[in-house]
Design an enzyme around this catalytic site. Structure first.
Site, PDB file in Angstrom:
ATOM      1  N   HIS A 194     -18.469 -46.587  -3.710  1.00  0.00           N
ATOM      2  CA  HIS A 194     -18.953 -46.107  -5.004  1.00  0.00           C
ATOM      3  C   HIS A 194     -19.239 -47.205  -6.013  1.00  0.00           C
ATOM      4  O   HIS A 194     -19.588 -46.922  -7.159  1.00  0.00           O
ATOM      5  CB  HIS A 194     -17.939 -45.117  -5.602  1.00  0.00           C
ATOM      6  CG  HIS A 194     -17.701 -43.938  -4.725  1.00  0.00           C
ATOM      7  ND1 HIS A 194     -16.730 -43.927  -3.758  1.00  0.00           N
ATOM      8  CD2 HIS A 194     -18.341 -42.736  -4.652  1.00  0.00           C
ATOM      9  CE1 HIS A 194     -16.764 -42.751  -3.117  1.00  0.00           C
ATOM     10  NE2 HIS A 194     -17.729 -42.029  -3.640  1.00  0.00           N
ATOM     11  N   GLY A 197     -13.024 -43.690 -19.188  1.00  0.00           N
ATOM     12  CA  GLY A 197     -13.616 -42.603 -18.417  1.00  0.00           C
ATOM     13  C   GLY A 197     -15.133 -42.595 -18.557  1.00  0.00           C
ATOM     14  O   GLY A 197     -15.867 -42.391 -17.590  1.00  0.00           O
ATOM     15  N   ARG A 240      -6.315 -48.539 -18.294  1.00  0.00           N
ATOM     16  CA  ARG A 240      -7.157 -47.399 -18.677  1.00  0.00           C
ATOM     17  C   ARG A 240      -7.196 -47.318 -20.195  1.00  0.00           C
ATOM     18  O   ARG A 240      -6.143 -47.395 -20.854  1.00  0.00           O
ATOM     19  CB  ARG A 240      -6.563 -46.108 -18.092  1.00  0.00           C
ATOM     20  CG  ARG A 240      -7.027 -44.877 -18.800  1.00  0.00           C
ATOM     21  CD  ARG A 240      -6.668 -43.601 -18.095  1.00  0.00           C
ATOM     22  NE  ARG A 240      -6.527 -42.503 -19.051  1.00  0.00           N
ATOM     23  CZ  ARG A 240      -7.523 -41.972 -19.751  1.00  0.00           C
ATOM     24  NH1 ARG A 240      -8.749 -42.445 -19.625  1.00  0.00           N
ATOM     25  NH2 ARG A 240      -7.313 -40.980 -20.595  1.00  0.00           N
ATOM     26  N   GLY A 297      -8.563 -44.799 -23.104  1.00  0.00           N
ATOM     27  CA  GLY A 297      -9.154 -43.477 -23.289  1.00  0.00           C
ATOM     28  C   GLY A 297      -8.580 -42.747 -24.476  1.00  0.00           C
ATOM     29  O   GLY A 297      -8.026 -43.371 -25.385  1.00  0.00           O
ATOM     30  N   GLU A 308      -3.370 -36.288 -21.307  1.00  0.00           N
ATOM     31  CA  GLU A 308      -4.666 -36.854 -20.919  1.00  0.00           C
ATOM     32  C   GLU A 308      -4.884 -36.479 -19.462  1.00  0.00           C
ATOM     33  O   GLU A 308      -4.230 -35.561 -18.972  1.00  0.00           O
ATOM     34  CB  GLU A 308      -4.721 -38.366 -21.205  1.00  0.00           C
ATOM     35  CG  GLU A 308      -3.567 -39.178 -20.659  1.00  0.00           C
ATOM     36  CD  GLU A 308      -3.705 -39.556 -19.210  1.00  0.00           C
ATOM     37  OE1 GLU A 308      -4.554 -40.381 -18.922  1.00  0.00           O
ATOM     38  OE2 GLU A 308      -2.931 -39.021 -18.350  1.00  0.00           O
ATOM     39  N   MET A 309      -5.760 -37.169 -18.747  1.00  0.00           N
ATOM     40  CA  MET A 309      -6.110 -36.651 -17.416  1.00  0.00           C
ATOM     41  C   MET A 309      -6.140 -37.691 -16.297  1.00  0.00           C
ATOM     42  O   MET A 309      -6.681 -37.406 -15.226  1.00  0.00           O
ATOM     43  CB  MET A 309      -7.472 -35.941 -17.506  1.00  0.00           C
ATOM     44  CG  MET A 309      -7.468 -34.787 -18.499  1.00  0.00           C
ATOM     45  SD  MET A 309      -8.997 -33.845 -18.486  1.00  0.00           S
ATOM     46  CE  MET A 309      -8.829 -32.963 -16.961  1.00  0.00           C
ATOM     47  N   GLU A 310      -5.577 -38.878 -16.508  1.00  0.00           N
ATOM     48  CA  GLU A 310      -5.739 -39.908 -15.483  1.00  0.00           C
ATOM     49  C   GLU A 310      -4.513 -40.762 -15.153  1.00  0.00           C
ATOM     50  O   GLU A 310      -4.408 -41.299 -14.046  1.00  0.00           O
ATOM     51  CB  GLU A 310      -6.876 -40.879 -15.881  1.00  0.00           C
ATOM     52  CG  GLU A 310      -8.275 -40.314 -15.792  1.00  0.00           C
ATOM     53  CD  GLU A 310      -8.692 -39.567 -17.047  1.00  0.00           C
ATOM     54  OE1 GLU A 310      -7.971 -39.663 -18.068  1.00  0.00           O
ATOM     55  OE2 GLU A 310      -9.720 -38.871 -17.016  1.00  0.00           O
ATOM     56  N   ASP A 336      -6.979 -35.792 -30.817  1.00  0.00           N
ATOM     57  CA  ASP A 336      -6.749 -34.448 -31.358  1.00  0.00           C
ATOM     58  C   ASP A 336      -5.266 -34.123 -31.241  1.00  0.00           C
ATOM     59  O   ASP A 336      -4.562 -34.714 -30.426  1.00  0.00           O
ATOM     60  CB  ASP A 336      -7.585 -33.404 -30.608  1.00  0.00           C
ATOM     61  CG  ASP A 336      -7.433 -33.507 -29.101  1.00  0.00           C
ATOM     62  OD1 ASP A 336      -7.951 -34.475 -28.512  1.00  0.00           O
ATOM     63  OD2 ASP A 336      -6.765 -32.641 -28.515  1.00  0.00           O
TER      64      ASP A 336
HETATM   65  N1  HPA Z   1      -6.215 -32.675 -22.949  1.00  0.00           N
HETATM   66  C1  HPA Z   1      -6.507 -33.501 -21.965  1.00  0.00           C
HETATM   67  N2  HPA Z   1      -7.109 -34.661 -22.162  1.00  0.00           N
HETATM   68  C2  HPA Z   1      -7.420 -34.999 -23.427  1.00  0.00           C
HETATM   69  C3  HPA Z   1      -7.120 -34.172 -24.500  1.00  0.00           C
HETATM   70  C4  HPA Z   1      -6.482 -32.942 -24.244  1.00  0.00           C
HETATM   71  O1  HPA Z   1      -6.191 -32.156 -25.154  1.00  0.00           O
HETATM   72  N3  HPA Z   1      -7.578 -34.783 -25.625  1.00  0.00           N
HETATM   73  C5  HPA Z   1      -8.115 -35.942 -25.250  1.00  0.00           C
HETATM   74  N4  HPA Z   1      -8.026 -36.090 -23.919  1.00  0.00           N
END
Ligand code: HPA
Length: 242
Positions: A4, A20, A87, A89, A179-181, A204
């Site tokens: 990739h 990301g 990372r 983000g 977050e997601m990673e 947020d």
């Molecule tokens: N959830 C997951 N990932 C994020 C969020 C969230 O509320 N805000 C910024 N990245």
């Protein structure tokens, strides 16, 4: 070339910043790196290498979520001999002690992802940041009076999670942001005996409902990049060369 990433060996630096968003990778390269050279545009996942304070550093987009990020992190560690990935983000805050625009340095990462199940069976592995990267990043933030908070992250596979109880429970256990990673990144760093850290600007707030404007996010992103880049420079100068 890996599956990739379309770079020749040697085109990617030993240290990689991993946002990301691929356009963030381009912004990092154009804003902070000297003489940036683009080495990847496969699937639009832009990657660049340049220098910062004399240290070669790359910026590579990873996409959102653990499965996408893990493809890039694994290829960077395994096929390009990358030694450290930071990372960079955003995250949502889960705790009132954390404010929007703070930067969370993820010491550990809980997850609802099944990604580690094939590795560890019934054992719950505890993905953790590299201590040296974490302390260099924290020290850089302290010296520059930037708002960094160290604590746990929740790496969720769902941005739109219908079960809000889960984040509330994790918050009660001291987890600061979602977050997601990070969890998959820390696990891969452990697999390859490399270093990793997730640094996340709070975009947020899940408790107060507060959000950042695009201009605020940009400014905090600048602060976060300074911390992350400085941590890498410190690692290059003072790290044990692992
Ligand atoms: N959830 C997951 N990932 C994020 C969020 C969230 O509320 N805000 C910024 N990245």
């Amino acid at each position: 070339m890996s599956t990739h990433i379309g770079a020749e060996s040697g085109q990617i630096a030993p240290y990689v910043l991993l946002p990301g968003d691929p356009y963030r990778a381009r912004w990092i390269a154009e804003t902070f790196l000297e003489d940036p050279q683009q080495y990847n545009d496969v699937r639009g996942m832009l990657g660049y290498t340049g220098t910062y304070k004399g240290v070669r550093i790359s910026a590579q987009g990873s996409g959102m979520g653990q499965p996408s990020m893990a493809i890039y992190a694994q290829e960077l560690f395994e096929q390009y001999d990358v030694q450290a990935i930071v990372r960079v983000g955003t995250c949502g805050a889960l705790d009132e002690r954390v404010k929007v625009r703070d930067v969370i340095l993820g010491m550990a990462a809980s997850t609802d992802s099944a990604m580690n199940r094939p590795r560890f069976g019934d054992v719950t592995f505890a993905p953790a940041a590299d201590f040296d990267l974490l302390r260099y990043c924290y020290e850089a933030a302290q010296e520059k009076l930037l708002p960094a908070v160290v604590g746990g992250l929740f790496s969720s596979d769902q941005f739109y999670n219908p079960n809000t109880e889960i984040s509330a429970t994790l918050a009660r256990y001291g987890v600061l942001g979602v977050e997601m990673e990070a969890a998959a990144l820390y696990t891969l760093a452990a697999q390859f005996s490399r270093r990793a850290l997730a640094v996340c600007t709070v975009s947020d707030h899940l408790i107060t409902g507060e959000e950042t404007t695009a201009a605020e996010r940009q400014e905090t992103f600048d602060d976060m990049m300074v911390m992350a880049l400085d941590a890498i420079v410190r690692l290059d100068r003072e790290g044990d060369g692992r």
